[in-house]
Design an enzyme around this catalytic site. Structure first.
Site, mmCIF file in Angstrom:
data_model
loop_
_atom_site.group_PDB
_atom_site.id
_atom_site.type_symbol
_atom_site.label_atom_id
_atom_site.label_comp_id
_atom_site.label_asym_id
_atom_site.label_seq_id
_atom_site.Cartn_x
_atom_site.Cartn_y
_atom_site.Cartn_z
ATOM 1 N N LYS A 115 -6.477 2.478 6.656
ATOM 2 C CA LYS A 115 -7.660 1.877 7.237
ATOM 3 C C LYS A 115 -7.400 0.407 7.533
ATOM 4 O O LYS A 115 -6.535 -0.168 6.875
ATOM 5 C CB LYS A 115 -8.850 2.060 6.309
ATOM 6 N N ARG B 139 9.791 -2.908 9.311
ATOM 7 C CA ARG B 139 10.422 -3.931 10.141
ATOM 8 C C ARG B 139 11.275 -4.867 9.300
ATOM 9 O O ARG B 139 12.088 -5.616 9.834
ATOM 10 C CB ARG B 139 9.381 -4.693 10.959
ATOM 11 N N ILE C 249 0.834 -1.203 0.000
ATOM 12 C CA ILE C 249 0.000 0.000 0.000
ATOM 13 C C ILE C 249 0.866 1.249 0.000
ATOM 14 O O ILE C 249 0.547 2.250 -0.640
ATOM 15 C CB ILE C 249 -1.036 0.004 1.153
ATOM 16 N N HIS D 14 -1.643 -0.054 14.144
ATOM 17 C CA HIS D 14 -2.068 1.295 13.731
ATOM 18 C C HIS D 14 -2.133 2.255 14.905
ATOM 19 O O HIS D 14 -1.622 3.373 14.839
ATOM 20 C CB HIS D 14 -3.433 1.244 13.032
#
Length: 167
Positions: free
Chosen positions: A93, A35, A12, A75
């Site tokens: 999202k 990471r 994304i 998140h």
């Protein structure tokens, strides 16, 4: 010029966040973190940015804003950390995985005076605007129900994972 960092350099970030920042003359991507260090380094190379080996390092780099593109369960923690460090946050999202985490994210944004925006990009889709306009104009009658399916291959396709919570 808004100095941007990208936290989480998966698909994304690669196909939506980075290209859209790069297309905006008022933004410059200066920092990346993932990471998986090789992903951060690859995206940084493609964006003319510096890859960091920690979120803390990225947040100390002078970023004004960050995109939070990490796993959904991270998140809230990552967004709150960025807000407290003084960065504006565009979080992918879903906002978080619990209502309590969502409320805490909003509270910290208010407390710090930073902007917290959730990437519900479908609200800007021309198709959705056209449907809304047709309903408002009465062109399709009065809807009594609707069903929407927005389909894509999900993280199994993007990341090569053989299993996921997604489906």
């Amino acid at each position: 010029m808004v100095k941007v960092g990208i936290i989480g350099c998966g698909k994304i970030a690669q196909v939506r966040h980075a290209p859209e920042y790069l297309a905006n003359p008022d933004c410059k991507i200066i920092a990346t973190y993932d990471r998986m260090p090789e992903r951060a380094a690859d995206l940084a190379r493609r964006c003319g940015a510096k890859a960091y080996d920690s979120v803390e390092g990225l947040l100390a780099s002078g970023v004004d804003a960050v995109s939070v593109c990490v796993h959904n369960v991270a998140h809230a923690e990552t967004s709150i950390q960025a807000l407290r460090a003084g960065a504006h946050v565009l979080c992918e999202k879903p906002m978080a995985t619990t209502l309590q985490d969502c409320e805490e994210m909003a509270r910290v944004a208010r407390e710090t005076g930073r902007t917290l925006m959730i990437g519900h990009n479908q609200r800007y889709s021309q198709t959705h605007h056209m449907a809304r306009d047709l309903i408002r104009e009465g062109a399709i009658g009065t809807p009594i129900a609707f069903r929407l399916a927005f389909c894509h291959p999900g993280p199994e396709e993007w990341t090569g994972l053989s299993h996921s919570w997604f489906f």
